[in-house]
Motif scaffolding. Structure first.
Motif, PDB file in Angstrom:
ATOM      1  N   MET A  33     -58.964-116.405  43.294  1.00  0.00           N
ATOM      2  CA  MET A  33     -59.972-115.978  44.247  1.00  0.00           C
ATOM      3  C   MET A  33     -60.190-114.474  44.146  1.00  0.00           C
ATOM      4  N   THR A  34     -61.315-114.016  44.659  1.00  0.00           N
ATOM      5  CA  THR A  34     -61.581-112.580  44.651  1.00  0.00           C
ATOM      6  C   THR A  34     -60.695-111.888  45.685  1.00  0.00           C
ATOM      7  N   GLU A  35     -60.625-110.575  45.579  1.00  0.00           N
ATOM      8  CA  GLU A  35     -59.824-109.782  46.514  1.00  0.00           C
ATOM      9  C   GLU A  35     -60.281-110.029  47.951  1.00  0.00           C
ATOM     10  N   ARG A  36     -61.593-110.069  48.156  1.00  0.00           N
ATOM     11  CA  ARG A  36     -62.136-110.298  49.498  1.00  0.00           C
ATOM     12  C   ARG A  36     -61.773-111.693  50.009  1.00  0.00           C
ATOM     13  N   GLU A  37     -61.886-112.692  49.123  1.00  0.00           N
ATOM     14  CA  GLU A  37     -61.557-114.073  49.511  1.00  0.00           C
ATOM     15  C   GLU A  37     -60.072-114.214  49.840  1.00  0.00           C
ATOM     16  N   LEU A  38     -59.234-113.558  49.056  1.00  0.00           N
ATOM     17  CA  LEU A  38     -57.797-113.623  49.312  1.00  0.00           C
ATOM     18  C   LEU A  38     -57.456-112.994  50.660  1.00  0.00           C
ATOM     19  N   ALA A  39     -58.075-111.867  50.961  1.00  0.00           N
ATOM     20  CA  ALA A  39     -57.819-111.187  52.227  1.00  0.00           C
ATOM     21  C   ALA A  39     -58.216-112.073  53.401  1.00  0.00           C
ATOM     22  N   GLY A  45     -55.401-107.302  55.409  1.00  0.00           N
ATOM     23  CA  GLY A  45     -56.344-106.317  54.929  1.00  0.00           C
ATOM     24  C   GLY A  45     -56.451-106.323  53.416  1.00  0.00           C
ATOM     25  N   ARG A  46     -57.569-105.849  52.904  1.00  0.00           N
ATOM     26  CA  ARG A  46     -57.773-105.833  51.455  1.00  0.00           C
ATOM     27  C   ARG A  46     -56.793-104.887  50.772  1.00  0.00           C
ATOM     28  N   SER A  47     -56.344-103.850  51.485  1.00  0.00           N
ATOM     29  CA  SER A  47     -55.386-102.922  50.881  1.00  0.00           C
ATOM     30  C   SER A  47     -54.071-103.628  50.569  1.00  0.00           C
ATOM     31  N   SER A  48     -53.654-104.548  51.443  1.00  0.00           N
ATOM     32  CA  SER A  48     -52.418-105.304  51.198  1.00  0.00           C
ATOM     33  C   SER A  48     -52.586-106.225  49.998  1.00  0.00           C
ATOM     34  N   VAL A  49     -53.758-106.848  49.887  1.00  0.00           N
ATOM     35  CA  VAL A  49     -54.039-107.705  48.738  1.00  0.00           C
ATOM     36  C   VAL A  49     -54.044-106.877  47.462  1.00  0.00           C
ATOM     37  N   ARG A  50     -54.649-105.684  47.545  1.00  0.00           N
ATOM     38  CA  ARG A  50     -54.721-104.808  46.369  1.00  0.00           C
ATOM     39  C   ARG A  50     -53.319-104.415  45.901  1.00  0.00           C
ATOM     40  N   GLU A  51     -52.430-104.100  46.839  1.00  0.00           N
ATOM     41  CA  GLU A  51     -51.056-103.733  46.489  1.00  0.00           C
ATOM     42  C   GLU A  51     -50.331-104.917  45.846  1.00  0.00           C
ATOM     43  N   GLU A  63     -54.287-110.448  35.459  1.00  0.00           N
ATOM     44  CA  GLU A  63     -55.115-109.407  34.851  1.00  0.00           C
ATOM     45  C   GLU A  63     -56.367-109.248  35.697  1.00  0.00           C
ATOM     46  N   VAL A  64     -56.732-108.019  35.980  1.00  0.00           N
ATOM     47  CA  VAL A  64     -57.950-107.750  36.742  1.00  0.00           C
ATOM     48  C   VAL A  64     -59.032-107.317  35.762  1.00  0.00           C
ATOM     49  N   ARG A  65     -60.065-108.126  35.653  1.00  0.00           N
ATOM     50  CA  ARG A  65     -61.183-107.813  34.768  1.00  0.00           C
ATOM     51  C   ARG A  65     -62.336-107.317  35.626  1.00  0.00           C
ATOM     52  N   HIS A  66     -62.607-106.035  35.523  1.00  0.00           N
ATOM     53  CA  HIS A  66     -63.625-105.426  36.369  1.00  0.00           C
ATOM     54  C   HIS A  66     -64.979-106.105  36.166  1.00  0.00           C
ATOM     55  N   GLY A  67     -65.561-106.487  37.271  1.00  0.00           N
ATOM     56  CA  GLY A  67     -66.848-107.160  37.231  1.00  0.00           C
ATOM     57  C   GLY A  67     -66.737-108.662  37.055  1.00  0.00           C
ATOM     58  N   GLU A  68     -65.522-109.145  36.771  1.00  0.00           N
ATOM     59  CA  GLU A  68     -65.326-110.580  36.558  1.00  0.00           C
ATOM     60  C   GLU A  68     -64.401-111.199  37.596  1.00  0.00           C
TER      61      GLU A  68
END
Length: 227
Positions: A33-39, A45-51, A63-68
């Motif tokens: 899922m996307t970062e927003r969907e996971l949050a 918060g999205r910051s916790s997901v990002r960490e 792997e994080v593929r920017h734009g994908e």
């Protein structure tokens, strides 16, 4: 009584992601899922997901593929985590865990002195600030200590060592609790941590490794066999 260990939200998120991957049988190459969907799904918060994603990237799991989006590189193995849980569950003697820490963390400090990026150094410095604030507040400084040691491990940029430590951190945490709940130990550990950080920042592998070993041995010399 021992203080209650507090697990950072980002680590809880990473654990939930690993469970999600296992429960849904996801394979390498599958998209998460996307970062927003996971949050939204986890209610954090999205910051916790990002960490959490950053930690999983460091372990070579995603792997994080920017734009994908976020893609699974490989499934996490439960072998290390299961072993750690078994050791903790049977109350394995702390000396064995300390010996393991010495073997792993001394090498990580040595590698960090040659591989640490500006971002790595900033994260370790932030952990020192957190620990200093906890010491000033009269606390055992467990969270700052935890962040410092794992920050050094991450700065090694060795994915195998990072994943290994991530899988047995609960065992490592128990040794830290034993040490840091002793009178005066949080302040001593903070001073030693600063010395380790200075050696890493100076790019001196031998000094960083020596100071890490001295720190780990000095905080538990009466726990190891022969003392």
């Amino acid at each position: 009584m021992r203080p209650v260990a507090r697990q950072p939200v980002s680590e809880q998120v990473a654990e939930r992601l690993r469970e999600f991957i296992d429960e849904n049988g996801l394979q390498a190459g599958d998209k998460l899922m996307t970062e927003r969907e996971l949050a939204a799904e986890l209610g954090v918060g999205r910051s916790s997901v990002r960490e959490a994603i950053t930690a999983l990237r460091a372990r070579g799991l995603v792997e994080v593929r920017h734009g994908e989006g976020i893609y699974l590189l490989e499934r996490s193995t439960d072998l290390i985590s299961s072993l750690a849980q078994e050791l903790v569950g049977t109350h394995v003697d702390h000396p064995y865990i300390w010996e393991t820490r010495q073997a792993i963390e001394v090498q990580c400090a040595r590698l960090a002195a040659t591989r640490a990026t500006t971002e790595d150094l900033a994260l370790v410095a932030a952990a020192l600030d957190q620990m200093a604030a906890e010491v000033d507040a009269g606390e055992a400084a467990l969270e700052g200590d935890r962040a410092f040691h794992f920050g050094v491990v991450q700065a090694s940029h060795n994915p195998i060592l990072i994943q290994l430590v991530a899988g047995i951190r609960e065992s490592f945490d128990k040794t830290s609790e034993t040490s840091l709940t002793r009178a005066g130990q949080p302040a001593r550990s903070l001073a030693e941590h600063r010395g380790i950080f200075e050696a890493i920042a100076a790019g001196d592998p031998a000094l960083a490794a020596g100071r890490m070993l001295a720190h780990l041995v000095g905080t538990t010399d009466d726990l190891l066999p022969g003392h």
